[in-house]
Design a protein around this motif. Sequence first.
Motif, short mmCIF file in Angstrom:
data_model
loop_
_atom_site.label_atom_id
_atom_site.label_comp_id
_atom_site.label_asym_id
_atom_site.label_seq_id
_atom_site.Cartn_x
_atom_site.Cartn_y
_atom_site.Cartn_z
N LEU A 271 0.81 -1.22 0.00
CA LEU A 271 0.00 0.00 0.00
C LEU A 271 0.85 1.28 0.00
O LEU A 271 0.40 2.34 0.41
N GLY A 272 2.10 1.14 -0.43
CA GLY A 272 2.98 2.31 -0.49
C GLY A 272 3.59 2.70 0.84
O GLY A 272 4.23 3.74 0.95
N ILE A 273 3.41 1.86 1.87
CA ILE A 273 3.96 2.14 3.20
C ILE A 273 5.42 1.67 3.21
O ILE A 273 5.70 0.48 3.07
N SER A 274 6.34 2.60 3.36
CA SER A 274 7.77 2.30 3.17
C SER A 274 8.27 1.22 4.12
O SER A 274 9.02 0.32 3.71
N GLY A 275 7.86 1.27 5.39
CA GLY A 275 8.30 0.26 6.34
C GLY A 275 7.80 -1.12 5.98
O GLY A 275 8.54 -2.11 6.08
N LEU A 276 6.56 -1.19 5.53
CA LEU A 276 5.97 -2.47 5.11
C LEU A 276 6.65 -2.99 3.86
O LEU A 276 6.90 -4.18 3.71
N ARG A 277 6.98 -2.09 2.95
CA ARG A 277 7.67 -2.48 1.71
C ARG A 277 9.03 -3.10 2.03
O ARG A 277 9.41 -4.15 1.48
#
Length: 304
Positions: A271-277
């Motif tokens: 979803l574009g969440i940098s930490g999740l990516r």
Amino acid sequence: MLDKKDFKPVTLADRAFFECHYTLYPQTHSDNTFTSMVCWNRFMHYRYAYVKKNVILECTAAGVTRLHPPIGPRDPELMREVIQLALDMSDNNKPLMLIDPETAKRMKEIDPDLMLVPDLNHFEYVYRSIDLAELPGKKYLKIRSQINKFQKNYRYTVEPITPENREEIMEFLVKWCKCKKCDENFILAHEIEAISYALEHLTELPLRGLLIRVGLQVGAISLFERLNTDTALIHFEKGLPEYEGIYKAINAETALVLASEVEYINRESDLGISGLRKAKLRYHPHHMVEVYSLNRRTCFPVIK
């Protein structure tokens, strides 16, 4: 001509219809699954039309309506109608989304002027199940170390999610929500709502699940299902941050169950969440489920 009046809400009673249709037209993206739609329905407000043996999905979130491309036998005229309806129904810059590469190619054949842009935030991460289960080689060394530390620090057990332990899991979700301050984040609040729906209707949905119990307390859960013949889909995964390494542990335990059943595991988008990516990339995906969106700024009012 396809019209917005052709759409009706997706409900739990539609499960058999979608399962039958998706047997003929297997899905690869989580957003199209029946489970995702009914669990997220209070936030996404899913509707569908069945026209010319095709399913067309519509979702409305935060007042923004978008369509998905037809799922069914190829029909260029219906595709034109879906494109036009998407442009008519929504003022959003991307009124038609989750377009797979093959469908994108067909759309360009219909109208080469259409601008289809990669929707990176909705690309989904797909891993080899055996890799997630065994974590082989140097590239997984840090993750193995974190799991070993978890196993050393905590006495825990793993058990399936059932109606009998559902109330304990609901208590776990309340605690998780307090840790994450869900009352200050409407997306997390809706996600907990979706998980709660999944648990309440566990036997009515094609879901299975695992939990990790640290001592007597539920410390992590995962909920998953078979997506298609070779892939399982992880819908939800949650862990209490007080147990260091527990997310790595529930990931590995789930993969151990699924590795004997499927070749791949889809762990959804970032979803574009940098930490999740970054977290998803650390597990070295085998491939991505690529999707495109229609950019309305380059579209003419009428698709010829």
